[in-house]
Design a protein around this motif. Structure first.
Motif, PDB file in Angstrom:
ATOM      1  N   LEU A  87       0.854  -1.183   0.000  1.00 40.10           N
ATOM      2  CA  LEU A  87       0.000   0.000   0.000  1.00 40.10           C
ATOM      3  C   LEU A  87       0.892   1.235   0.000  1.00 40.10           C
ATOM      4  CD1 LEU A  87      -2.649  -0.771   2.786  1.00 40.10           C
ATOM      5  CD2 LEU A  87      -2.643  -1.506   0.407  1.00 40.10           C
ATOM      6  N   GLU A  88       0.633   2.132  -0.903  1.00 42.44           N
ATOM      7  CA  GLU A  88       1.333   3.420  -0.955  1.00 42.44           C
ATOM      8  C   GLU A  88       0.321   4.474  -0.502  1.00 42.44           C
ATOM      9  OE1 GLU A  88       1.877   6.831  -4.116  1.00 42.44           O
ATOM     10  OE2 GLU A  88       1.977   4.807  -4.948  1.00 42.44           O
ATOM     11  N   ILE A  89       0.407   4.873   0.780  1.00 44.66           N
ATOM     12  CA  ILE A  89      -0.645   5.717   1.340  1.00 44.66           C
ATOM     13  C   ILE A  89      -0.071   6.826   2.216  1.00 44.66           C
ATOM     14  CG2 ILE A  89      -2.452   3.968   1.256  1.00 44.66           C
ATOM     15  CD1 ILE A  89      -1.891   3.243   4.102  1.00 44.66           C
ATOM     16  N   GLU A  90      -0.943   7.769   2.554  1.00 44.05           N
ATOM     17  CA  GLU A  90      -0.551   8.879   3.423  1.00 44.05           C
ATOM     18  C   GLU A  90      -0.375   8.384   4.857  1.00 44.05           C
ATOM     19  OE1 GLU A  90       0.170  11.683   1.974  1.00 44.05           O
ATOM     20  OE2 GLU A  90      -0.609  11.025   0.042  1.00 44.05           O
ATOM     21  N   VAL A  91       0.275   9.201   5.671  1.00 41.45           N
ATOM     22  CA  VAL A  91       0.609   8.806   7.041  1.00 41.45           C
ATOM     23  C   VAL A  91      -0.642   8.544   7.877  1.00 41.45           C
ATOM     24  CG1 VAL A  91       1.706   9.571   9.187  1.00 41.45           C
ATOM     25  CG2 VAL A  91       2.869   9.904   6.988  1.00 41.45           C
ATOM     26  N   GLN A  92      -1.643   9.405   7.769  1.00 41.15           N
ATOM     27  CA  GLN A  92      -2.881   9.186   8.537  1.00 41.15           C
ATOM     28  C   GLN A  92      -3.462   7.810   8.250  1.00 41.15           C
ATOM     29  OE1 GLN A  92      -5.931  12.355   8.438  1.00 41.15           O
ATOM     30  NE2 GLN A  92      -4.414  13.612   7.396  1.00 41.15           N
ATOM     31  N   GLY A  93      -3.515   7.456   6.961  1.00 40.26           N
ATOM     32  CA  GLY A  93      -4.063   6.171   6.569  1.00 40.26           C
ATOM     33  C   GLY A  93      -3.229   5.009   7.067  1.00 40.26           C
ATOM     34  N   ALA A  94      -1.892   5.159   7.022  1.00 38.25           N
ATOM     35  CA  ALA A  94      -1.006   4.089   7.485  1.00 38.25           C
ATOM     36  C   ALA A  94      -1.249   3.773   8.954  1.00 38.25           C
ATOM     37  CB  ALA A  94       0.453   4.493   7.270  1.00 38.25           C
ATOM     38  N   LEU A  95      -1.464   4.793   9.764  1.00 39.42           N
ATOM     39  CA  LEU A  95      -1.693   4.575  11.186  1.00 39.42           C
ATOM     40  C   LEU A  95      -3.046   3.908  11.437  1.00 39.42           C
ATOM     41  CD1 LEU A  95      -0.152   7.839  12.698  1.00 39.42           C
ATOM     42  CD2 LEU A  95       0.912   5.605  12.311  1.00 39.42           C
ATOM     43  N   GLN A  96      -4.033   4.177  10.572  1.00 38.75           N
ATOM     44  CA  GLN A  96      -5.310   3.458  10.669  1.00 38.75           C
ATOM     45  C   GLN A  96      -5.117   1.980  10.352  1.00 38.75           C
ATOM     46  OE1 GLN A  96      -8.773   5.061   8.600  1.00 38.75           O
ATOM     47  NE2 GLN A  96      -7.857   7.095   8.648  1.00 38.75           N
ATOM     48  N   VAL A  97      -4.346   1.693   9.292  1.00 39.94           N
ATOM     49  CA  VAL A  97      -4.102   0.302   8.905  1.00 39.94           C
ATOM     50  C   VAL A  97      -3.380  -0.444  10.026  1.00 39.94           C
ATOM     51  CG1 VAL A  97      -2.907  -1.222   7.276  1.00 39.94           C
ATOM     52  CG2 VAL A  97      -4.069   0.820   6.440  1.00 39.94           C
ATOM     53  N   LYS A  98      -2.478   0.248  10.714  1.00 34.51           N
ATOM     54  CA  LYS A  98      -1.722  -0.400  11.793  1.00 34.51           C
ATOM     55  C   LYS A  98      -2.647  -0.887  12.900  1.00 34.51           C
ATOM     56  CE  LYS A  98       2.543  -0.103  14.364  1.00 34.51           C
ATOM     57  NZ  LYS A  98       3.747   0.682  14.692  1.00 34.51           N
ATOM     58  N   GLU A  99      -3.755  -0.193  13.118  1.00 38.54           N
ATOM     59  CA  GLU A  99      -4.718  -0.630  14.125  1.00 38.54           C
ATOM     60  C   GLU A  99      -5.443  -1.896  13.681  1.00 38.54           C
ATOM     61  OE1 GLU A  99      -7.356   2.528  15.121  1.00 38.54           O
ATOM     62  OE2 GLU A  99      -5.764   3.858  15.840  1.00 38.54           O
ATOM     63  N   THR A 100      -5.692  -2.022  12.374  1.00 39.54           N
ATOM     64  CA  THR A 100      -6.418  -3.171  11.830  1.00 39.54           C
ATOM     65  C   THR A 100      -5.502  -4.345  11.533  1.00 39.54           C
ATOM     66  OG1 THR A 100      -7.885  -1.576  10.750  1.00 39.54           O
ATOM     67  CG2 THR A 100      -8.073  -3.854  10.048  1.00 39.54           C
ATOM     68  N   PHE A 101      -4.281  -4.047  11.040  1.00 38.71           N
ATOM     69  CA  PHE A 101      -3.309  -5.076  10.654  1.00 38.71           C
ATOM     70  C   PHE A 101      -1.973  -4.816  11.355  1.00 38.71           C
ATOM     71  CE2 PHE A 101      -5.102  -7.598   7.211  1.00 38.71           C
ATOM     72  CZ  PHE A 101      -6.181  -6.835   6.790  1.00 38.71           C
ATOM     73  N   PRO A 102      -1.905  -5.004  12.676  1.00 38.78           N
ATOM     74  CA  PRO A 102      -0.648  -4.734  13.382  1.00 38.78           C
ATOM     75  C   PRO A 102       0.495  -5.636  12.931  1.00 38.78           C
ATOM     76  CG  PRO A 102      -2.216  -5.866  14.816  1.00 38.78           C
ATOM     77  CD  PRO A 102      -2.967  -5.476  13.587  1.00 38.78           C
ATOM     78  N   GLU A 103       0.160  -6.773  12.281  1.00 39.18           N
ATOM     79  CA  GLU A 103       1.199  -7.679  11.797  1.00 39.18           C
ATOM     80  C   GLU A 103       1.783  -7.220  10.459  1.00 39.18           C
ATOM     81  OE1 GLU A 103      -2.712  -9.475  10.261  1.00 39.18           O
ATOM     82  OE2 GLU A 103      -2.009  -8.183  11.875  1.00 39.18           O
ATOM     83  N   GLY A 104       1.280  -6.124   9.904  1.00 41.87           N
ATOM     84  CA  GLY A 104       1.817  -5.589   8.661  1.00 41.87           C
ATOM     85  C   GLY A 104       3.233  -5.055   8.832  1.00 41.87           C
ATOM     86  N   VAL A 105       3.866  -4.755   7.710  1.00 42.71           N
ATOM     87  CA  VAL A 105       5.233  -4.211   7.695  1.00 42.71           C
ATOM     88  C   VAL A 105       5.127  -2.744   7.307  1.00 42.71           C
ATOM     89  CG1 VAL A 105       7.530  -4.418   6.699  1.00 42.71           C
ATOM     90  CG2 VAL A 105       6.118  -6.468   7.015  1.00 42.71           C
ATOM     91  N   PHE A 106       5.490  -1.863   8.229  1.00 41.94           N
ATOM     92  CA  PHE A 106       5.270  -0.433   8.039  1.00 41.94           C
ATOM     93  C   PHE A 106       6.604   0.277   7.777  1.00 41.94           C
ATOM     94  CE2 PHE A 106       1.625  -2.107  10.091  1.00 41.94           C
ATOM     95  CZ  PHE A 106       0.563  -1.390   9.568  1.00 41.94           C
ATOM     96  N   ILE A 107       6.704   0.892   6.594  1.00 43.74           N
ATOM     97  CA  ILE A 107       7.942   1.531   6.138  1.00 43.74           C
ATOM     98  C   ILE A 107       7.685   3.014   5.918  1.00 43.74           C
ATOM     99  CG2 ILE A 107       9.755   1.549   4.389  1.00 43.74           C
ATOM    100  CD1 ILE A 107       8.952  -1.365   3.706  1.00 43.74           C
ATOM    101  N   PHE A 108       8.505   3.846   6.558  1.00 45.91           N
ATOM    102  CA  PHE A 108       8.404   5.295   6.401  1.00 45.91           C
ATOM    103  C   PHE A 108       9.452   5.740   5.389  1.00 45.91           C
ATOM    104  CE2 PHE A 108       9.002   9.765   7.364  1.00 45.91           C
ATOM    105  CZ  PHE A 108       7.726  10.202   7.701  1.00 45.91           C
ATOM    106  N   LEU A 109       8.999   6.369   4.293  1.00 51.86           N
ATOM    107  CA  LEU A 109       9.915   6.869   3.272  1.00 51.86           C
ATOM    108  C   LEU A 109      10.298   8.308   3.615  1.00 51.86           C
ATOM    109  CD1 LEU A 109      11.208   5.791   0.645  1.00 51.86           C
ATOM    110  CD2 LEU A 109       9.383   6.963  -0.613  1.00 51.86           C
ATOM    111  N   MET A 110      11.585   8.511   3.782  1.00 46.94           N
ATOM    112  CA  MET A 110      12.110   9.778   4.315  1.00 46.94           C
ATOM    113  C   MET A 110      12.847  10.555   3.229  1.00 46.94           C
ATOM    114  SD  MET A 110      12.360  11.406   7.234  1.00 46.94           S
ATOM    115  CE  MET A 110      13.314  12.786   7.895  1.00 46.94           C
ATOM    116  N   PRO A 111      12.631  11.876   3.135  1.00 47.73           N
ATOM    117  CA  PRO A 111      13.412  12.667   2.177  1.00 47.73           C
ATOM    118  C   PRO A 111      14.831  12.891   2.700  1.00 47.73           C
ATOM    119  CG  PRO A 111      12.030  14.120   3.485  1.00 47.73           C
ATOM    120  CD  PRO A 111      11.675  12.702   3.897  1.00 47.73           C
ATOM    121  N   PRO A 112      15.789  13.171   1.814  1.00 48.56           N
ATOM    122  CA  PRO A 112      17.151  13.456   2.272  1.00 48.56           C
ATOM    123  C   PRO A 112      17.227  14.686   3.180  1.00 48.56           C
ATOM    124  CG  PRO A 112      17.108  13.054  -0.095  1.00 48.56           C
ATOM    125  CD  PRO A 112      15.690  13.166   0.351  1.00 48.56           C
ATOM    126  N   SER A 113      16.329  15.654   2.934  1.00 47.07           N
ATOM    127  CA  SER A 113      16.279  16.869   3.755  1.00 47.07           C
ATOM    128  C   SER A 113      14.941  17.556   3.520  1.00 47.07           C
ATOM    129  CB  SER A 113      17.419  17.827   3.391  1.00 47.07           C
ATOM    130  OG  SER A 113      17.228  18.338   2.079  1.00 47.07           O
TER     131      SER A 113
END
Length: 203
Positions: free
Chosen positions: A101-127
């Motif tokens: 899933l390629e989603i916004e942060v708000q949505g990712a945190l909702q998914v974490k409540e439903t699928f805590p066994e998921g793999v959550f990756i934060f994509l970070m800019p260099p700056s």
């Protein structure tokens, strides 16, 4: 690999960090990962196709999907809705396939409540400066909207401790290799496989 259930991989991060670009490159490298297309009420950008880049919905259509529980998650971001259709994700994982899933942060945190066994990756800019440059480089948004996105981005970066992994998107190919390594490692975790191999001993 022998397993009963696929992985749910959630990739998110601030607007402009390159989530779509990284996911597109990842799909070319790893055809086994299924891509879940999100729904949104925002207008299509140049080159985006309905049903490929996003499912582009009217506000009324999207709100009907919310009422009828057709979304795994949804969020409102800078006056637009974004969400993940539920059925495809659940069916694909049940068949043993990995879904990203390629989603916004708000949505990712909702998914974490439903699928805590998921793999959550934060994509970070260099700056932060580079993030602003990328958003401005689109040439599609007013300065006020860019300023709003930057304020939100700083708040979202503060939430990275909610994720399992952080991947810097300095170069797309490097970011893809890092994500592939994470997925490989997660698929080899004993917690995901131990019950299957114990069955071999009992046969």
């Amino acid at each position: 690999m022998r397993r009963e259930k696929g992985l749910l991989i959630v990739l998110s991060g601030p607007s402009g960090v390159g989530k779509g670009t990284v996911c597109g490159a990842l799909r070319k490298h790893d055809t086994h990962i299924q891509y879940s297309v999100s729904a949104t009420t925002r207008n299509p950008r140049a080159g985006e196709e309905d049903g490929v880049s996003y499912f582009f919905k009217s506000k009324q259509e999207f709100e009907r999907m919310i009422r009828e529980n057709e979304l795994l998650e949804y969020a409102q971001y800078v006056d637009n809705y974004y969400g993940t259709p539920r059925q495809y994700v659940e069916d694909t994982i049940a068949k043993g396939h990995d879904v990203i899933l390629e989603i916004e942060v708000q949505g990712a945190l909702q998914v974490k409540e439903t699928f805590p066994e998921g793999v959550f990756i934060f994509l970070m800019p260099p700056s932060i400066k580079e993030l602003r440059n990328r958003i401005e480089g689109r040439g599609t948004e007013s300065q006020d909207l860019i300023d709003s996105r930057m304020t939100i981005a700083k708040d979202e970066i503060d939430l990275m401790d909610k994720y399992d992994y952080v991947v810097e998107n300095d170069e797309v190919e490097l970011a893809v290799e890092r994500i592939k390594s994470i997925v490989t490692a997660e698929n080899c975790k004993k917690e995901r496989l131990i019950h299957l191999y114990k069955e071999l001993v009992e046969e």
